[in-house]
Scaffold this active site. Structure first.
Site: not given
Ligand code: NDP
Length: 325
Positions: A136, A139-140
């Site tokens: 993701c 997200c990261d």
């Protein structure tokens, strides 16, 4: 009726689940949405959604799902932030049990459990997941500012993630196993014209290589194989994002509902009827072809209409609607 009984229980909270909830609650049915492990579904881990009609200038995925949820709640649908881990569709009302053992009953069930990102399954993936390996970018990506990252895959997700990661990373390299891309031309062109993006084609990741000292783990290299020459090389890497598609979240219904060999739920003709009368399926859990937010929302609407009509017919004792698949 008890507080644990509803007319319709919806399992899943992406565009399909919330649209089903909106339609069913506007039809004056009591509706509970079991939001599951990822409330809001896959769009909560995406960036900008540019292709959902009505949002002319695009909208961030998480914000869009908040709007979906609020719109369903406005008409009385209730969310439960719980995971359903067991179902009993053998008798009506149907029973759904959460992972703390609490049971709920419903006259009809709409399954909108969506799909989950697939992983490569090669050595090192589990070890370095969260320590350089990710599924993701939204997200990261932030953690890779000024670093060198890789994206695996040749579809729209890979292109979207590659493009997004250029906001943070110094370089982004797309690794794809062949020369042709599944990605749409517009997404591919955007990536190809981005000076920060490089491509390694006809190649696969054979292993994630890193350093492990106690709890400290860090991805350092990717072991790549050129699929044309079989040559294996280690390439320095700070991060690797896997973007190779999705699998439907339907394990809960194994042996209960009809599904194809890859786990997509089977529905009857153009409807959302499953093989069990009163249980309907919509969204990515039953669609291996289109898999778009807008098509998921459309099939969520269909499931609510199917369920509503089926409930009416069942209560009236009519039998004009097919009992099952
Ligand atoms: P896709 O199935 O379209 O693409 C998956 C990619 O991963 C393919 O290039 C495939 O290679 C590759 N792949 C699969 N398995 C492996 C493996 N084991 N090793 C290496 N590579 C592998 O999935 P996406 O998630 O990209 O897209 C799904 C759907 O969502 C599509 O319909 C897409 O259009 C849509 N989407 C739309 C977006 C948008 O419009 N904003 C954004 C993201 C997705 P190969 O081609 O060789 O099979």
């Amino acid at each position: 009726m008890s507080s644990t009984h509803t007319d319709i229980a919806i399992i899943g909270s992406g565009p399909a689940g919330f649209t089903a909830a909106l339609y069913a609650s506007r039809a004056s049915l009591s509706v509970v949405i079991f939001e599951g492990m990822q409330p809001g579904g896959q769009l909560t881990i995406t960036t900008e959604v540019e292709n959902y009609p009505g949002f002319e200038k695009g909208i961030m995925g998480p914000e869009m799902m908040d709007i979906f949820r609020n719109q369903a709640h406005r008409f009385g649908a209730k969310s439960k932030y719980e995971m359903i881990s067991k179902v009993d569709f053998s008798k009506r009302p149907f029973t759904l049990q959460n992972d703390h053992g609490v049971a709920y009953t419903a006259d009809a069930v709409i399954i909108a459990t969506g799909a989950t990102a697939k992983l490569l399954g090669v050595p090192g993936e589990d070890t370095y997941m969260g320590f350089g390996v990710s599924a993701c970018a939204t997200c990261d990506g932030f953690f890779f500012r000024g670093l060198h990252v890789f994206v695996v895959g040749g579809g729209d997700t890979a292109m979207e993630e590659a493009n997004y990661l250029t906001r943070f990373a110094e370089t982004v390299t797309v690794i794809h196993r062949r020369e042709e891309f599944r990605a749409s031309k517009i997404m591919l062109d955007r990536v190809r014209s981005n000076p920060k993006v490089k491509m390694i084609l006809n190649s696969s990741i054979e292993e994630y290589v890193g350093q492990t000292e106690g709890n400290l783990k860090k991805l350092t290299h990717l072991r790549l194989k050129n699929l044309l020459t079989n040559e294996v090389t280690d390439v320095p890497a700070d991060g690797a994002f896997v973007a190779i598609g999705h699998k439907p979240n339907t394990e809960l219904f194994n042996g209960v509902l009809n599904m194809d060999e890859t786990g997509y739920l089977e529905t009857k003709g153009k409807s959302t009827y499953t093989n069990i009368a009163g249980v309907f399926a919509c969204g990515d859990a039953q669609d291996s072809v289109y898999r778009q937010a807008v098509t998921a929302a459309g099939s969520g609407c269909m499931a609510a209409i199917d369920a509503e009509r089926w409930l009416d017919e069942t209560k009236a004792g009519h039998s004009t609607i097919p009992a099952a698949l």
